[in-house]
Scaffold this motif. Structure first.
Motif, PDB file in Angstrom:
ATOM      1  N   ILE A 117      -0.447  -2.229  -4.183  1.00 18.04           N
ATOM      2  CA  ILE A 117       0.467  -2.036  -4.975  1.00 18.04           C
ATOM      3  C   ILE A 117      -0.007  -2.080  -6.582  1.00 18.04           C
ATOM      4  CG2 ILE A 117       2.231  -3.213  -3.776  1.00 18.04           C
ATOM      5  CD1 ILE A 117       2.100  -5.523  -6.023  1.00 18.04           C
ATOM      6  N   LEU A 118      -1.315  -1.510  -6.470  1.00 15.21           N
ATOM      7  CA  LEU A 118      -2.009  -1.205  -7.851  1.00 15.21           C
ATOM      8  C   LEU A 118      -1.357  -0.072  -8.559  1.00 15.21           C
ATOM      9  CD1 LEU A 118      -5.576  -2.085  -7.049  1.00 15.21           C
ATOM     10  CD2 LEU A 118      -3.951  -3.488  -8.562  1.00 15.21           C
ATOM     11  N   ASP A 119      -0.825   0.919  -7.748  1.00 17.83           N
ATOM     12  CA  ASP A 119      -0.193   1.896  -8.399  1.00 17.83           C
ATOM     13  C   ASP A 119       1.401   1.881  -8.446  1.00 17.83           C
ATOM     14  OD1 ASP A 119      -2.748   3.177  -8.675  1.00 17.83           O
ATOM     15  OD2 ASP A 119      -2.438   3.740  -6.367  1.00 17.83           O
ATOM     16  N   GLU A 120       1.976   0.844  -8.174  1.00 16.25           N
ATOM     17  CA  GLU A 120       3.575   0.534  -8.336  1.00 16.25           C
ATOM     18  C   GLU A 120       3.788   0.222  -9.489  1.00 16.25           C
ATOM     19  OE1 GLU A 120       5.662   0.959  -5.879  1.00 16.25           O
ATOM     20  OE2 GLU A 120       4.153   1.433  -4.364  1.00 16.25           O
ATOM     21  N   LYS A 121       5.010   0.497  -9.888  1.00 11.02           N
ATOM     22  CA  LYS A 121       5.531   0.049 -11.513  1.00 11.02           C
ATOM     23  C   LYS A 121       5.793  -1.386 -11.547  1.00 11.02           C
ATOM     24  CE  LYS A 121       9.829   0.759 -14.324  1.00 11.02           C
ATOM     25  NZ  LYS A 121      10.928   1.437 -14.196  1.00 11.02           N
TER      26      LYS A 121
ATOM     27  N   LEU B 227       4.719  -9.585  -6.874  1.00  6.52           N
ATOM     28  CA  LEU B 227       3.433  -8.908  -6.874  1.00  6.52           C
ATOM     29  C   LEU B 227       3.461  -7.874  -8.046  1.00  6.52           C
ATOM     30  CD1 LEU B 227       2.291  -8.405  -3.257  1.00  6.52           C
ATOM     31  CD2 LEU B 227       1.802 -10.493  -4.971  1.00  6.52           C
ATOM     32  N   ARG B 228       4.418  -7.188  -8.096  1.00  4.38           N
ATOM     33  CA  ARG B 228       4.631  -6.256  -9.399  1.00  4.38           C
ATOM     34  C   ARG B 228       4.767  -6.896 -10.577  1.00  4.38           C
ATOM     35  NH1 ARG B 228       8.882  -3.315  -9.554  1.00  4.38           N
ATOM     36  NH2 ARG B 228      10.194  -4.388  -8.182  1.00  4.38           N
ATOM     37  N   TYR B 229       5.327  -8.164 -10.690  1.00  4.00           N
ATOM     38  CA  TYR B 229       5.198  -8.848 -11.690  1.00  4.00           C
ATOM     39  C   TYR B 229       3.908  -9.517 -12.175  1.00  4.00           C
ATOM     40  CZ  TYR B 229       5.427 -13.181 -14.683  1.00  4.00           C
ATOM     41  OH  TYR B 229       5.541 -14.160 -15.765  1.00  4.00           O
TER      42      TYR B 229
END
Length: 292
Positions: free
Chosen positions: A16-20, A89-91
Motif C-alpha cells: 500500500i505504499l502507493d495508496e492514499k 496501514l494507510r494511517y
C-alpha cells in the motif's frame, strides 16, 4: 525512538505504499463485529500483518487500540476486518517515523491518566480499559484491553480502569526503587469520571458499589496512605481516550500530541476544573445514597 524502517517494511509487505494516506487509524462510525462481511479465503496475510502491527505498538501508542481490536478477529477474519486493517496501514503511511520522545532533562515524577469505554464490545458487552503513565514528560507505560467482566454501570467501569492503572503504578514504583531512581511518593491520576473520584475518597459502602469486587477498593487504601491522588480532568482533555475507542480526526490528533497536552492540562487548567467539580463531589461524598 521509532521503528521507521520496520513500519516501511510493513507497508511494503501489505503493498500500500502507493495508496492514499488516512488521517485516523479507525473509523469511529464503524463498529467491527464477527458477523459483518464475508470470510476471507486465506487469513494468513491478515494474521501476519496484525502480528507485525502489534510489534509496531512498542513505539506507537496511537496504534495500540486498533491493534487490540483487530487482533480479536484473527481466528476468523472477515472482509470488513481486512478493510479496517488497511485503513490502519494507510494511517501509518502518514508518518512512519513517528515514535516516542525521551528528552535528556525531565523530572522524575510519575503521573497517570486512566479512562474506559462502557460496554464497548457489542458481542460480550465488556468494557475497554485504557491508561497511560508518564515519568516526567516521558510516556513509559500504556495499556488498552478489554475488561474480564461485564460491568453494570459506568462508575464501576471507570473504577476498574483506575484499579488497573494503580496496579501498574505500584509495579513501576517498585521497579524504579530497585533501579535506585528517586521518584515522588504522591502520584496523581487523572480521571474524567466524578463518581469514580468520589468513590476513591468516600469511606462509606453503599448499594451502588456492592457489585465491585472487594480487591478493587485497595485504591482507596492507596489514597488514604498518601500514595495516590485522584484528580478530575474533562473528557475533551483526557489523553487516555485514544486507548479506549476510535476517535474522529480532531480529538484523535489532540490526544496524539501527548507530551504537549499533558503539560497544558496539569499546569494550567487543573485548578479551574477542580473548582468546577467541587460542588458535585461534595454533594456525593456527604450523600452516599445519591444516584449518580
Amino acid at each position: 525512538m521509532s521503528q521507521r524502517k520496520y513500519a516501511l517494511e510493513l507497508l511494503h509487505l501489505a503493498g500500500i505504499l502507493d495508496e492514499k494516506p488516512s488521517n485516523i487509524p479507525l473509523d469511529p462510525t464503524i463498529n467491527l463485529t464477527d458477523n459483518i462481511g464475508e470470510p476471507l479465503p486465506d487469513a494468513t496475510q491478515y494474521r501476519t500483518i496484525v502480528g507485525k502491527l502489534i510489534y509496531l505498538t512498542i513505539t506507537r501508542p496511537d496504534l495500540y487500540f486498533a491493534a487490540q481490536i483487530l487482533s480479536q478477529f484473527s481466528q476468523s477474519p472477515k472482509t470488513s476486518h481486512f478493510q479496517a486493517l488497511y485503513k490502519v496501514l494507510r494511517y501509518i503511511k502518514v508518518s512512519p517515523g513517528q515514535g516516542l520522545h525521551f528528552p535528556q532533562h525531565t523530572s522524575l515524577s510519575l503521573q497517570a491518566y486512566c479512562d474506559s469505554d462502557w460496554a464497548k464490545c457489542s458481542t460480550s458487552r465488556r468494557s475497554v480499559t485504557g491508561y497511560c503513565i508518564y515519568l516526567g514528560s516521558c510516556l513509559i507505560s500504556w495499556q488498552s484491553k478489554k475488561q474480564t467482566v461485564v460491568s453494570r454501570s459506568s462508575t464501576e467501569v471507570e473504577y476498574r480502569a483506575l484499579v488497573d492503572c494503580t496496579c501498574e503504578i505500584t509495579w513501576l514504583q517498585s521497579l524504579l526503587h530497585d533501579l535506585h531512581v528517586p521518584t515522588t511518593t504522591l502520584v496523581p491520576i487523572f480521571c474524567d469520571n466524578a463518581s469514580t473520584i468520589a468513590l476513591a475518597a468516600n469511606p462509606v459502602q453503599h448499594a451502588r458499589t456492592k457489585q465491585i469486587k472487594i480487591d478493587c477498593h485497595f485504591v482507596r487504601d492507596k489514597v488514604k496512605a498518601g500514595q495516590l491522588s485522584i484528580h478530575f480532568i474533562p473528557s475533551a482533555a483526557q489523553i487516555a481516550d485514544v486507548l479506549t475507542k476510535p476517535l474522529s480526526k480532531a480529538p484523535f490528533h489532540t490526544c496524539k500530541h501527548i507530551s504537549l497536552l499533558k503539560e497544558k492540562v496539569t499546569m494550567r487548567k487543573l485548578q479551574k476544573w477542580h473548582m468546577r467539580l467541587s460542588l458535585q463531589l461534595s454533594l456525593y461524598i456527604y450523600n452516599p445514597n445519591r444516584k449518580l
